[in-house]
Design an enzyme around this catalytic site. Structure first.
Site, PDB file in Angstrom:
ATOM      1  CB  THR A  23     -21.801 -11.337  -1.456  1.00 19.66           C
ATOM      2  OG1 THR A  23     -21.081 -12.329  -2.229  1.00 19.66           O
ATOM      3  CG2 THR A  23     -20.821 -11.349  -0.154  1.00 19.66           C
ATOM      4  CB  THR A  70     -21.176  -7.821  -7.455  1.00 19.67           C
ATOM      5  OG1 THR A  70     -20.438  -8.889  -7.497  1.00 19.67           O
ATOM      6  CG2 THR A  70     -21.509  -6.932  -6.082  1.00 19.67           C
ATOM      7  CG  ASP A  71     -21.002 -12.741 -10.311  1.00 16.16           C
ATOM      8  OD1 ASP A  71     -20.061 -11.838  -9.539  1.00 16.16           O
ATOM      9  OD2 ASP A  71     -20.682 -13.728 -10.743  1.00 16.16           O
ATOM     10  CE  LYS A  75     -17.561  -8.251  -9.764  1.00 12.13           C
ATOM     11  NZ  LYS A  75     -18.385  -9.461  -9.243  1.00 12.13           N
TER      12      LYS A  75
HETATM   13  N1  GLU Z   1     -21.526 -14.445  -7.864  1.00 13.14           N
HETATM   14  C1  GLU Z   1     -22.515 -14.200  -6.726  1.00 13.14           C
HETATM   15  C2  GLU Z   1     -23.307 -12.968  -7.396  1.00 13.14           C
HETATM   16  O1  GLU Z   1     -23.078 -12.113  -7.951  1.00 13.14           O
HETATM   17  C3  GLU Z   1     -21.733 -13.860  -5.468  1.00 13.14           C
HETATM   18  C4  GLU Z   1     -20.970 -12.894  -5.355  1.00 13.14           C
HETATM   19  C5  GLU Z   1     -21.583 -11.360  -5.013  1.00 13.14           C
HETATM   20  O2  GLU Z   1     -22.728 -11.348  -4.552  1.00 13.14           O
HETATM   21  O3  GLU Z   1     -21.220 -10.523  -5.691  1.00 13.14           O
HETATM   22  O4  GLU Z   1     -24.535 -13.116  -6.787  1.00 13.14           O
END
Ligand code: GLU
Length: 413
Positions: A86, A162-163, A239
């Protein structure tokens, strides 16, 4: 009026004041407000007033012009490496994705608040959602970070989804010895949302990259407010919430430090490696064929069958590190066939101790390796690294390499 100018836009009862960003359509103005949020304003009904020209030098626009970002001798150089997620989706305002021309201008266009904090070098390693990360990309990333530091970066910021940020941060913690901060950051909410955390996380990450904390860190919101970011050690972070901005926590202890967003002061909470303390070194090899298996009631020993050909196995056991008694003979067979079987706990806090109950003692007799209080995800990455780099992977799993395995604690206290 040009991108980089400060303007006031009035539409109906609302007035916005901020820096004009390049816009993808002639019908809209895109303003970066002082709080960091971007708003789109319909040009047709807006009354726009120029307040100041060239507040930020935003140039390039991908048209091959010379860099409009000037180098300042007095500022440290921070390399911004993008992997996707993101936070990176804000970098190209035209496509919503990172482009190969990800450079200092792209970064400042997306987050003008970064201007004046450092000299920047931009680099794209990949552009993926982090659920699509692989050990091969971790390696590419570690090599890119190593190269940036070798070429004189005073600190590195890695923009990442972040995942699975905690896995990538762990991987780099084992692969790299770093004399400068390597700071992962991301955002839980994209730039077009009023509650986006991208600006504060990016600014705090750059401040952390300039600091004395020469470790692989994760920098994300420390609270639900826009007041401070926490700096977590890469091997101890997790997380823990799907959507909150303060989703990341250091498990079982305080984060290493916090960055105050107002004063930009870095408040250290725990001991850490300092700038220049370690020589730069890279050991990027990993054994990819390592699995992490969570035991839950109702799983029979046949659940281990798919793992008979892996090179290493981490089990997330219950409590102090247990599985159903029926699993133990199968685990013993795996160990005898040469597969290291490492036990972690799904409790997350505390350490495994298989000396307390019969199941644990039988597991130890079967030859499992206890991972202490290493987090299960970190243990998987560490076993991948240990199998490719260590003479005795089992012994390595019992040794602290990058702050993942903390001092002995009494499990029942
Ligand atoms: N799920 C995706 C990722 O971890 C998009 C959400 C985000 O950037 O945290 O890349």
């Amino acid at each position: 009026m040009n991108a980089g100018d400060r303007v006031r836009a009035r539409r109906a009862d609302t007035t916005y004041e901020g820096v004009l960003l390049p816009s993808s359509t002639p019908d809209h103005l895109v303003l970066k407000l002082d709080g960091g949020y971007n708003v789109g304003v319909d040009r047709e009904d807006a009354e726009v007033e120029l307040l100041e020209t060239d507040v930020y030098e935003i140039g390039g626009e991908g048209n091959g012009e010379e860099s409009a970002v000037e180098f300042d001798d007095d500022l440290p150089t921070v390399s911004l490496i993008s992997t996707g997620g993101t936070i990176a989706s804000t970098v190209d305002y035209r496509t919503g994705a990172v482009t190969a021309q990800f450079d200092a201008e792209d970064v400042l266009r997306a987050v003008p608040d970064l201007a004046g904090l450092a000299n920047y070098r931009g680099r794209v390693v990949t552009n993926i959602l982090s659920e699509n990360m692989t050990p091969a990309v971790w390696r590419e990333l570690a090599e890119a970070v190593h190269e940036e530091i070798e070429n004189g970066a005073d600190g590195v910021v890695v923009m990442h989804g972040t995942d699975t940020m905690q896995f990538s941060a762990s991987a780099l913690s084992f692969m790299l010895d770093t004399p400068v901060p390597v700071v992962f950051t991301g955002s839980q909410r994209s730039a077009d949302r009023p509650s986006s955390d991208n600006v504060m996380n990016a600014v705090c990450a750059v401040e952390a990259a300039k600091s004395d904390l020469a470790e692989v860190l994760v920098c994300m919101h420390a609270s639900e407010s826009d007041d401070r970011c926490a700096l977590h050690r890469g091997t101890r972070v997790r997380k823990n919430h799907t959507s909150r901005r303060d989703a990341f926590e250091t498990v079982g202890r305080k984060p290493l430090a916090e960055v105050d967003y107002g004063s930009r002061e870095i408040v250290t909470r725990r001991e850490h490696a300092t700038r220049g303390e370690r020589e730069l070194a890279l050991s990027p090899d990993l054994e990819a064929d390592v699995e992490l298996l969570k035991y839950t009631p109702g799983m029979g020993p046949e659940a281990l069958e798919p793992y008979e050909d892996v090179v290493g196995l981490v089990i997330e056991g219950t409590g102090l590190g247990h599985v159903h008694t029926d699993w133990i003979p199968r685990i013993e067979e795996l160990v005898e066939s040469g597969i290291p079987v490492v036990i972690t706990s799904q409790c997350l806090e505390g350490r495994v101790c298989d000396r307390v109950y019969d199941t644990g003692r039988d597991l130890l007799d079967a030859g499992v390796v206890e991972a202490g209080d290493t987090l299960p995800g970190t243990a998987k990455v560490k076993l991948m690294w240990a199998l490719a780099n260590a003479d005795s992977p089992a012994e390595t799993m019992r040794t602290d390499l990058a702050g993942e395995l903390t001092e002995r604690s009494v499990p029942w206290s």
